[in-house]
Design an enzyme around this catalytic site. Structure first.
Site, PDB file in Angstrom:
ATOM      1  N   ARG A  28       4.996  -1.125   5.997  1.00 42.19           N
ATOM      2  CA  ARG A  28       6.064  -2.128   6.079  1.00 42.19           C
ATOM      3  C   ARG A  28       7.148  -1.850   7.105  1.00 42.19           C
ATOM      4  NH1 ARG A  28       6.838  -2.187  -0.296  1.00 42.19           N
ATOM      5  NH2 ARG A  28       6.327  -0.044   0.228  1.00 42.19           N
ATOM      6  N   ARG A  37       0.352  -8.771   6.501  1.00 40.50           N
ATOM      7  CA  ARG A  37       0.485  -8.658   5.046  1.00 40.50           C
ATOM      8  C   ARG A  37       0.808 -10.026   4.437  1.00 40.50           C
ATOM      9  NH1 ARG A  37       1.227  -8.194   0.247  1.00 40.50           N
ATOM     10  NH2 ARG A  37       2.194  -6.486  -0.890  1.00 40.50           N
ATOM     11  N   ASP A  74      -6.291   1.872  -0.270  1.00 33.99           N
ATOM     12  CA  ASP A  74      -5.416   2.510  -1.255  1.00 33.99           C
ATOM     13  C   ASP A  74      -6.241   3.394  -2.167  1.00 33.99           C
ATOM     14  OD1 ASP A  74      -2.417   2.286  -2.127  1.00 33.99           O
ATOM     15  OD2 ASP A  74      -3.589   2.477  -3.953  1.00 33.99           O
ATOM     16  N   TYR A 150      -2.623   7.496 -12.870  1.00 35.04           N
ATOM     17  CA  TYR A 150      -2.417   6.039 -12.840  1.00 35.04           C
ATOM     18  C   TYR A 150      -3.307   5.343 -13.873  1.00 35.04           C
ATOM     19  CZ  TYR A 150       0.420   5.868  -8.562  1.00 35.04           C
ATOM     20  OH  TYR A 150       1.430   6.001  -7.647  1.00 35.04           O
TER      21      TYR A 150
END
Ligand SMILES: Cc1c2[nH]c(c1CCC(=O)O)Cc1[nH]c(c(CCC(=O)O)c1C)Cc1[nH]c(c(CCC(=O)O)c1C)Cc1[nH]c(c(C)c1CCC(=O)O)C2
Length: 341
Positions: A28, A37, A74, A150
């Site tokens: 970003r 994006r 990712d 996670y």
């Protein structure tokens, strides 16, 4: 002989100028990233769109001429390809449908769904084709403990407390989950190498959360198995391990992991690491991403200190963790000049 400065350093050569890339170099802080994006829709849509993912992987190479590109994807595509629900809530980071027990794990897919990951491998192929020969291509995955944290919490958590609790309260469940992730990671990384990645980095972002009684079993042993699983299929491929917050325990990891490179987070003193960690491995790191945001004298000073400390070793310049969205592009340009002067 390779023309790639990055691969030479990772093969143990002390290069006069260290090769340079930045963790999270596509992201970003780049206006051209934000543009793609916005077009892609959700974050996972971007990861699974080979045209867009290729474009954002190449953006920092075009702009800064880094010595390596890292696949844009990712670490959470692995739980996704094991059948877990994964989504990115805008502005909130990753979310998953948390696994409560071994029963939930048993309901996931036994094997990695390679069909679902096909766009990732296509991205690797496209990027390799588009890159100059001297620019290395890095694939990656998350380390089993980091990914498991996670999968168990369903989100990022301070100190990974939910996963750490499972390590004590239901170790058989966690061992099984780690085992599943070791196998999936080996398959996933080997497919990235088949598709054109020359190097893979394994991100153990949460080594800091593991106490002495658990770090060997939950982090270092799985990492060693992943290195061995990659090298068994691809002896020529290079592997970098980045264990954030491992501190002095990096000494053990560097000694016997079989990895070619060890990444240092920004908390590690390079004057400790350079004379201490296994001289056979290449070190990588470790500028504080906040020094890059600040720029100026702080940046000049810390870049010089790291280079000085690492002058006697094979070394790759990087940040000590991912680049932050608020980093000025001009400071990255300044960093490139400082490292290459
Ligand atoms: C823990 C972890 C994740 N993902 C990753 C890690 C390990 C490294 C680390 O410790 O930082 C690894 C990762 N994530 C991403 C990459 C791409 C390659 C690169 O440029 O380095 C890599 C290597 C893109 C991404 N992954 C993510 C983004 C931001 C998404 C966006 O554009 O909105 C990017 C560029 C999303 C993501 N993905 C994850 C989080 C916590 C977030 C939210 C972070 C944030 O919002 O800043 C999980």
């Amino acid at each position: 002989m390779t023309t790639s400065l990055f691969l030479r350093a990772l093969s143990g050569e002390k290069t006069a100028i260290p090769p340079l890339w930045l963790m999270r170099q596509a992201g970003r802080y780049l206006p051209e990233y934000r543009e793609v994006r916005a077009k892609a829709g959700g974050f996972l849509d971007l990861c699974y769109n080979p045209a867009f993912a290729t474009e954002v992987t190449l953006q920092p190479i075009r702009r800064f001429g880094f010595d390596a590109a890292i696949l844009f994807s990712d670490i959470l595509v692995v739980p996704h390809a094991l059948g877990q629900k994964v989504w990115f809530a805008e502005g909130e980071g990753p979310k998953l449908e948390a696994l409560a027990d071994a029963g939930d794990l048993a309901r996931l897919d036994e094997e990695l769904n390679l069909e679902r990951l096909a766009p990732v491998f296509e991205t690797v192929e496209r990027v390799r084709e588009a890159l100059p020969a001297e620019t290395a291509l890095i694939g990656f995955c998350g380390a089993p403990w980091t990914v498991a944290s996670y999968m168990l919490a369903g989100k990022g958590t301070p100190d990974q407390a939910p996963a750490r609790l499972v390590a004590y309260s239901d170790p058989v469940f966690l061992d099984r989950l780690i085992e599943r992730l070791v196998e999936a990671s080996i398959i996933y990384l080997n497919r990235q190498i088949d598709a054109g990645a020359q190097v893979v980095q394994v991100f153990e972002s949460f080594a800091s959360a593991l106490p002495p009684s658990l770090i060997e079993k939950l982090s270092f042993a799985p990492l060693r198995r992943i290195v061995a699983g990659v090298k068994a299929k691809h002896p020529q491929a290079k592997v970098i391990l980045f264990a954030r917050g491992a501190g002095p325990r990096l000494e053990g990891l560097a000694q016997c992991s079989g990895a070619d490179g060890i990444g240092l987070d920004w908390g590690v003193d390079p004057r400790w690491a350079a004379p201490t960690l296994n001289p056979e491995v290449t070190l990588q790191g470790n500028l504080d991403p906040l020094a890059l945001i600040a720029g100026g004298e702080a940046l000049r000073h810390d870049v010089a200190a790291i280079r000085e400390a690492m002058s006697e070793r094979a070394f790759i310049f990087n940040l000590g963790h991912g680049i932050q969205p608020q980093t000025p592009v001009a400071h990255v340009e300044q960093l490139v000049k400082l490292v290459r002067s």
